[in-house]
Design a protein around this motif. Structure first.
Motif, short mmCIF file in Angstrom:
data_model
loop_
_atom_site.label_atom_id
_atom_site.label_comp_id
_atom_site.label_asym_id
_atom_site.label_seq_id
_atom_site.Cartn_x
_atom_site.Cartn_y
_atom_site.Cartn_z
N ALA A 1 0.79 -1.22 0.00
CA ALA A 1 0.00 0.00 0.00
C ALA A 1 0.82 1.26 0.00
CB ALA A 1 -0.93 0.00 1.21
N THR A 2 2.10 1.16 -0.08
CA THR A 2 2.85 2.42 -0.04
C THR A 2 3.20 2.94 -1.42
OG1 THR A 2 4.88 1.22 0.24
CG2 THR A 2 3.85 2.07 2.21
N HIS A 3 2.63 2.37 -2.46
CA HIS A 3 2.83 2.90 -3.81
C HIS A 3 4.29 3.05 -4.16
CE1 HIS A 3 -1.42 3.84 -4.36
NE2 HIS A 3 -1.40 4.02 -3.08
N GLY A 4 5.06 2.08 -3.81
CA GLY A 4 6.47 2.20 -4.07
C GLY A 4 7.22 1.97 -2.78
N VAL A 5 8.53 2.14 -2.87
CA VAL A 5 9.34 1.77 -1.72
C VAL A 5 9.47 2.94 -0.77
CG1 VAL A 5 10.57 -0.17 -2.64
CG2 VAL A 5 11.27 2.09 -3.29
N LEU A 6 8.41 3.19 -0.02
CA LEU A 6 8.40 4.24 0.99
C LEU A 6 8.40 3.55 2.34
CD1 LEU A 6 7.81 7.13 2.04
CD2 LEU A 6 5.42 6.63 1.71
N ARG A 7 9.13 4.10 3.28
CA ARG A 7 9.15 3.52 4.62
C ARG A 7 8.58 4.55 5.58
NH1 ARG A 7 14.31 2.67 8.21
NH2 ARG A 7 13.31 1.72 10.00
N LEU A 8 7.52 4.15 6.28
CA LEU A 8 6.92 5.04 7.27
C LEU A 8 7.12 4.41 8.63
CD1 LEU A 8 3.48 5.82 5.62
CD2 LEU A 8 5.36 7.39 5.87
N VAL A 9 7.67 5.16 9.56
CA VAL A 9 7.79 4.69 10.92
C VAL A 9 6.74 5.44 11.72
CG1 VAL A 9 9.29 4.50 12.90
CG2 VAL A 9 10.22 4.22 10.64
N LEU A 10 5.84 4.71 12.33
CA LEU A 10 4.73 5.36 13.02
C LEU A 10 4.83 5.11 14.51
CD1 LEU A 10 1.82 4.15 10.74
CD2 LEU A 10 2.91 6.35 10.68
N GLU A 11 4.62 6.15 15.27
CA GLU A 11 4.49 5.99 16.71
C GLU A 11 2.99 5.95 16.99
OE1 GLU A 11 5.92 9.29 18.94
OE2 GLU A 11 5.12 8.52 20.81
N LEU A 12 2.57 4.84 17.57
CA LEU A 12 1.14 4.65 17.77
C LEU A 12 0.77 4.66 19.23
CD1 LEU A 12 0.38 1.65 15.40
CD2 LEU A 12 -0.07 4.02 14.98
N ALA B 1 -2.31 7.25 0.05
CA ALA B 1 -2.79 7.03 -1.32
C ALA B 1 -3.27 8.33 -1.95
CB ALA B 1 -3.92 6.00 -1.31
N SER B 2 -3.84 9.20 -1.13
CA SER B 2 -4.40 10.43 -1.71
C SER B 2 -3.32 11.40 -2.14
CB SER B 2 -5.30 11.13 -0.69
OG SER B 2 -4.50 11.80 0.26
N ILE B 3 -2.10 11.26 -1.61
CA ILE B 3 -1.04 12.17 -2.02
C ILE B 3 -0.56 11.81 -3.43
CG2 ILE B 3 1.22 13.07 -1.40
CD1 ILE B 3 0.77 12.41 1.37
N ASP B 4 -0.83 10.59 -3.87
CA ASP B 4 -0.44 10.16 -5.22
C ASP B 4 1.07 10.28 -5.39
OD1 ASP B 4 -1.43 10.98 -8.64
OD2 ASP B 4 -0.59 9.19 -7.75
N ILE B 5 1.78 9.44 -4.65
CA ILE B 5 3.24 9.52 -4.74
C ILE B 5 3.75 8.56 -5.80
CG2 ILE B 5 3.61 10.22 -2.37
CD1 ILE B 5 4.19 7.34 -1.70
N VAL B 6 4.84 8.92 -6.38
CA VAL B 6 5.55 8.03 -7.28
C VAL B 6 7.00 8.04 -6.80
CG1 VAL B 6 6.34 7.68 -9.62
CG2 VAL B 6 4.06 8.52 -9.21
N MET B 7 7.46 6.93 -6.28
CA MET B 7 8.78 6.96 -5.65
C MET B 7 9.88 7.25 -6.66
SD MET B 7 8.03 6.74 -2.62
CE MET B 7 9.66 6.86 -1.95
N GLY B 8 9.65 6.94 -7.91
CA GLY B 8 10.67 7.24 -8.91
C GLY B 8 10.97 8.72 -8.97
N GLU B 9 9.92 9.54 -8.76
CA GLU B 9 10.13 10.98 -8.80
C GLU B 9 10.64 11.49 -7.47
OE1 GLU B 9 7.36 14.04 -10.68
OE2 GLU B 9 6.65 13.69 -8.65
N ILE B 10 10.19 10.88 -6.38
CA ILE B 10 10.60 11.36 -5.06
C ILE B 10 12.08 11.09 -4.86
CG2 ILE B 10 10.31 10.94 -2.61
CD1 ILE B 10 7.40 10.42 -3.17
N ASP B 11 12.53 9.92 -5.20
CA ASP B 11 13.90 9.57 -4.92
C ASP B 11 14.86 9.87 -6.06
OD1 ASP B 11 12.95 6.54 -3.15
OD2 ASP B 11 13.19 8.60 -2.47
N ARG B 12 14.34 9.88 -7.25
CA ARG B 12 15.18 10.13 -8.44
C ARG B 12 16.50 9.39 -8.36
NH1 ARG B 12 15.83 15.07 -6.62
NH2 ARG B 12 14.25 14.61 -5.11
#
Lengths: 231, 208, 437
Positions: free
Chosen positions: C64-75, C426-437
């Motif tokens: 569900a992260t639309h690419g290789v994004l890593r989110l660390v969440l404090e819950l 999902a609503s941000i519509d990320i593409v990791m190719g563009e984020i990380d270049r």
């Protein structure tokens, strides 16, 4: 709820923007902000030019934050949108490193590029714009990662695209070879040695209250990394 | 199991004909047929090839007819790791960890030029082929490969799965390395010698 | 070390209608007479489980992260107290490689960074390079590029729709949207030869002109796409589950959105009507008749509505572009930029020399720099290029809209539940190719 319209400060009779044609290489109508900026900060502004229709103003690096803050807050300027922060190193080693900030004013529909020259042999330190724009956070981290320019006043300056222990240097510098400084085998073994689960930052570990449970040498290493910044 | 290490020999040989019988052959066929036609893929999709993988799974090209519609994003329940896209060095330990988490039997399809050889990204950041990190069974070339290419690769993998023999792996011979032999080369030295163009700093290619 | 604890007020979710008939979240704690309990209780009366906050890790390998994004969440239970994103898992050195390639050779790289909007990136790069060279493109090329950009916008939003629906739980729209994408893939394959990584433009023109009958194919697509959008609309827009899972999440007011540097549908959903096509026009967009969709609250639901409407507006622009597509040459008639025709390159000496120089060295722009922004489906995209007079740029900077949009995710998810993180991401519509270049 009302809609924020760009160009609101220009008044209802202002003409709508059109696709620019026949833009001259040099010269051309400059952005009025360049003149007002030079008048307001005569010691900070070095010069300005219009290149392919964009106004570029060279300023002194140490005055970046106050110049940008004035540009953002002044009622006649209102540069409320930070477009980009980056840096340029030229192929000619005698030319300075240039820090580039690109700003846009939505109410006035203006675009301005600010540049500051840095001596590549000297300390590469520039004031951070994070107090002015939230988007500067990651953009400055990327410039630090790629060029090694430090941003004084940045709350959390660490590498963002390369991993935190990356030791080969800052990739977008011109003295950094395209394929890196180490052999492929060495790059691979260093990358594989990074334990993906151990890559929590100091911030995250203190949050998790797990810091005191870590082994002593790991605690010392993390604290040392934090103090020393990036290699 | 038929594996024996004769004393004084440094390799292990297997005697296949001694183990095959009619029942085991049919059983083997059944197991391989079941495996080949219900490979659960784990899409390790990073970049553009992941989009073509999704297109292959969608209704026009339909991976469901291969039994592969059940994507498993957890490696624990997957059979095939399809590495679709470029793998930078930062992602390399993650890929290796994911591969280690998959239970046997497992296979790997390297989809696209970047996963197979590093593709057009011959620079400081990208792993030059995931076979430097994990063992790969099928390489699918293309940038990105058309869905038909990927399906061809999947069918090759299915053939490979069907050809597996659980008893008597003739093609695997375990060679136990003798460090005292005069011909011994330590692995780190092998890595150095295996660099095709020497140290990357040399930049000996004609067009960087 | 002591943990810092923050308990955050959460509006729990069941959609109801507010006093003005607008959809809103309602707190679950409602008393016997229908009075609302939870907001009145002081925070200290929330049941204290006595536990510490949990740190969980999403990614970098996760569907569900639309690419290789890593989110660390404090819950804190299921509530996100803090979110720390890690990017860079797809960093492939695009900007470094750009310094070693001629301008036309960089175009295949522009395909691969935002790979959902490959033609749009090709056009954006060509616009920047042409301004750097001081070249004006032909009228036919202008309209063809508008067609390319709008089609690219449609298919990028289709992927966004399909993957967002899957993340939130609706599987079927994914199949519908990818089926529509196949039609566009066929169109692109017949035009430039590739489905996804098109490399469709060159400095001074396009890689190829349209084949015969291509416009009929596009017209057929423009007839079938609104039906698919209507189907998706019927399934999702008034669906209780969809609304319940998207209303009120990740809302950003206009001041926050501008400070965070958001652009594209995120900024417009927050109520700021900034669209590069209207405010910094290119390719004669001011002559096309289209509207800009603007939201009110900036939450996930508004972003969904904005993107759906943008697809319909793109259909409108495409119909106008098809109506005005002029005949004529696609490429500029400049032998220092455009490769000569093959029959001339093999017979005429001058053409052969031009061909040789263009292939071996590449066209050389004057010294200068440009930044030409375009409206990509993710936001304001632009390539900042600096030239020193040689055929390879000194600096090729990609202004990544998804990178800046993603940097605002901690602000958007704090206080929401764990499953809301997926919807907001999902609503941000990320593409990791563009984020990380």
């Amino acid at each position: 709820m009302s809609v924020v319209l760009p160009g609101a400060a220009l008044g209802p009779d202002a003409p709508l923007p059109v696709t620019p044609r026949a833009i001259p290489h040099r010269g051309g109508a400059p952005n009025p902000s360049a003149a007002t900026l030079a008048a307001r900060f005569p010691q900070a502004v070095v010069r300005h030019e219009v290149i392919w229709g964009d106004t570029v103003v060279w300023i002194r690096a140490e005055s970046a934050r106050e110049v940008v803050r004035w540009l953002r807050d002044d009622a006649g300027e209102r540069y409320d949108y930070l477009v980009d922060i980056t840096a340029v190193e030229h192929r000619d080693a005698l030319r300075p490193l240039e820090m580039v900030w690109q700003l846009r004013s939505l109410p006035y529909r203006r675009f301005l590029r600010l540049k500051a020259e840095l001596d590549p042999a000297g300390p590469l330190v520039v004031p951070s714009l994070v107090p002015c724009y939230g988007s500067a956070d990651w953009l400055e981290r990327e410039v630090f990662d790629m060029f090694g320019i430090r941003f004084e006043g940045h709350p959390d300056l660490r590498r963002i695209l390369m991993w935190e222990g990356y030791a080969e240097g800052h990739p977008l510098r011109k003295d950094f070879p395209l394929r890196g400084r180490l052999s492929r085998a060495e790059q691979l073994s260093r990358a594989l040695a990074a334990n993906p689960e151990a890559r929590y930052s100091m911030e995250e570990l203190t949050v998790a209250d797990a810091f005191h449970e870590l082994p002593e040498e790991m605690k010392r290493r993390l604290l040392a990394e934090r103090r020393a910044g990036e290699a | 199991m038929g594996l024996s290490v004769p004393p004084g020999r440094s390799s292990v040989t297997v005697d296949p004909p001694a183990q095959e019988g009619w029942v085991t052959t049919r059983l083997e066929f059944l197991v391989n047929w079941a495996r080949a036609n219900s490979l659960w893929p784990m899409p390790f999709g990073t970049a553009c090839c992941a989009i073509e993988f999704m297109a292959t799974a969608a209704s026009r090209f339909d991976l469901a007819r291969f039994g592969m519609e059940r994507m498993s994003f957890s490696p624990r329940q997957a059979d095939v790791l399809i590495c679709a896209g470029r793998v930078p060095f930062k992602l390399a330990p993650v890929l290796r960890r994911i591969y280690q988490q998959m239970p046997q039997p497992k296979w790997v399809i390297s989809m696209g030029a970047c996963a197979s050889t590093g593709g057009m990204f011959d620079n400081y950041a990208v792993v030059q082929g995931i076979d430097t990190i994990i063992p790969v069974d099928v390489y699918v070339p293309g940038c990105p490969p058309r869905p038909e290419s990927l399906m061809h690769g999947i069918m090759m993998l299915q053939k490979k799965v069907m050809a597996e023999r659980s008893l008597g792996k003739q093609e695997y011979e375990e060679i136990v390395v003798d460090p005292t032999s005069k011909l011994y080369i330590p692995p780190s030295r092998i890595d150095e010698l295996a660099e095709p163009f020497g140290n990357s700093v040399h930049q000996t290619r004609s067009a960087p | 070390m002591a943990t810092t604890r923050r308990t955050v007020e959460v509006a729990l979710s069941t959609p109801t209608l507010g006093p003005n008939g607008e959809l809103q979240r309602a707190p679950l704690a409602v008393g016997p007479k229908g009075e609302i309990l939870a907001p009145d209780l002081p925070l200290g009366q929330e049941p204290d489980l006595g536990g510490e906050h949990m740190l969980i890790n999403i990614g970098p390998q996760h569907p569900a992260t639309h690419g290789v994004l890593r989110l660390v969440l404090e819950l804190d239970g299921e509530t996100v107290v803090r979110c720390i994103p890690h990017v860079g898992y797809l960093h492939c050195g695009f900007e470094k490689i750009g310094e070693y390639r001629q301008y036309n050779q960089i175009i295949p790289w522009t395909d691969r960074e935002d790979y959902l909007n490959s033609m749009g990136n090709n056009v954006a790069f060509a616009l920047g390079a042409e301004r750097l060279f001081g070249v004006e493109i032909t009228p036919r090329c202008t309209v063809l590029r508008v067609i390319a950009m709008e089609l690219s916008r449609i298919i990028s939003h289709l992927v966004w729709l399909g993957t967002t629906a899957i993340d939130i739980g609706a599987f079927t729209p994914f199949l519908w949207t990818f089926q529509e994408r196949e039609t566009v893939y066929n169109l692109w394959e017949s035009w430039v030869g590739a489905r996804l990584t098109t490399s469709a433009t060159r400095v001074g023109g396009m890689a190829a002109d349209l084949p015969d009958g291509w416009t009929d194919g596009l017209r057929a697509f423009l007839r079938s796409l609104p039906k698919t959008l209507d189907e998706a609309d019927r399934m999702l827009t008034r669906n209780g589950i969809w609304v319940g899972r998207t209303i009120g999440l990740g809302a950003m007011n206009p001041a926050e959105a501008l400070d965070a540097g958001l652009s594209g549908p995120l900024l417009r959903a927050s109520g700021v009507a900034y669209d590069v096509r209207k405010d910094v026009p290119y390719l004669d967009y001011e002559t096309y008749d289209f509207d800009v969709a603007v939201g009110t609250k900036g939450d996930v639901y508004d972003r969904y509505l904005v993107r759906m409407e943008e697809m319909r507006q793109s259909v409108r622009i495409l119909e106008q572009a098809l109506a005005r597509l002029p005949d004529g040459p696609v490429n500029v008639d400049d032998p220092r930029l455009i490769l000569p025709a093959k029959h001339k390159a093999t017979t005429e000496m001058e053409s052969m020399i031009h061909h040789f120089k263009l292939v071996m060295e590449g066209p050389r722009p004057p010294v200068g720099e440009v930044y030409v922004p375009v409206e990509s489906p993710k936001g304001e995209k632009g390539y900042y290029m600096v030239s020193d007079g040689t055929s390879k740029p000194v600096r090729w900077r990609i202004r990544p809209p998804a990178f800046v949009n993603l940097s605002a995710i901690p602000r958007m998810v704090e206080g929401h539940l764990l499953s809301d993180v997926i919807a907001i991401n999902a609503s941000i519509d990320i593409v990791m190719g563009e984020i990380d270049r």
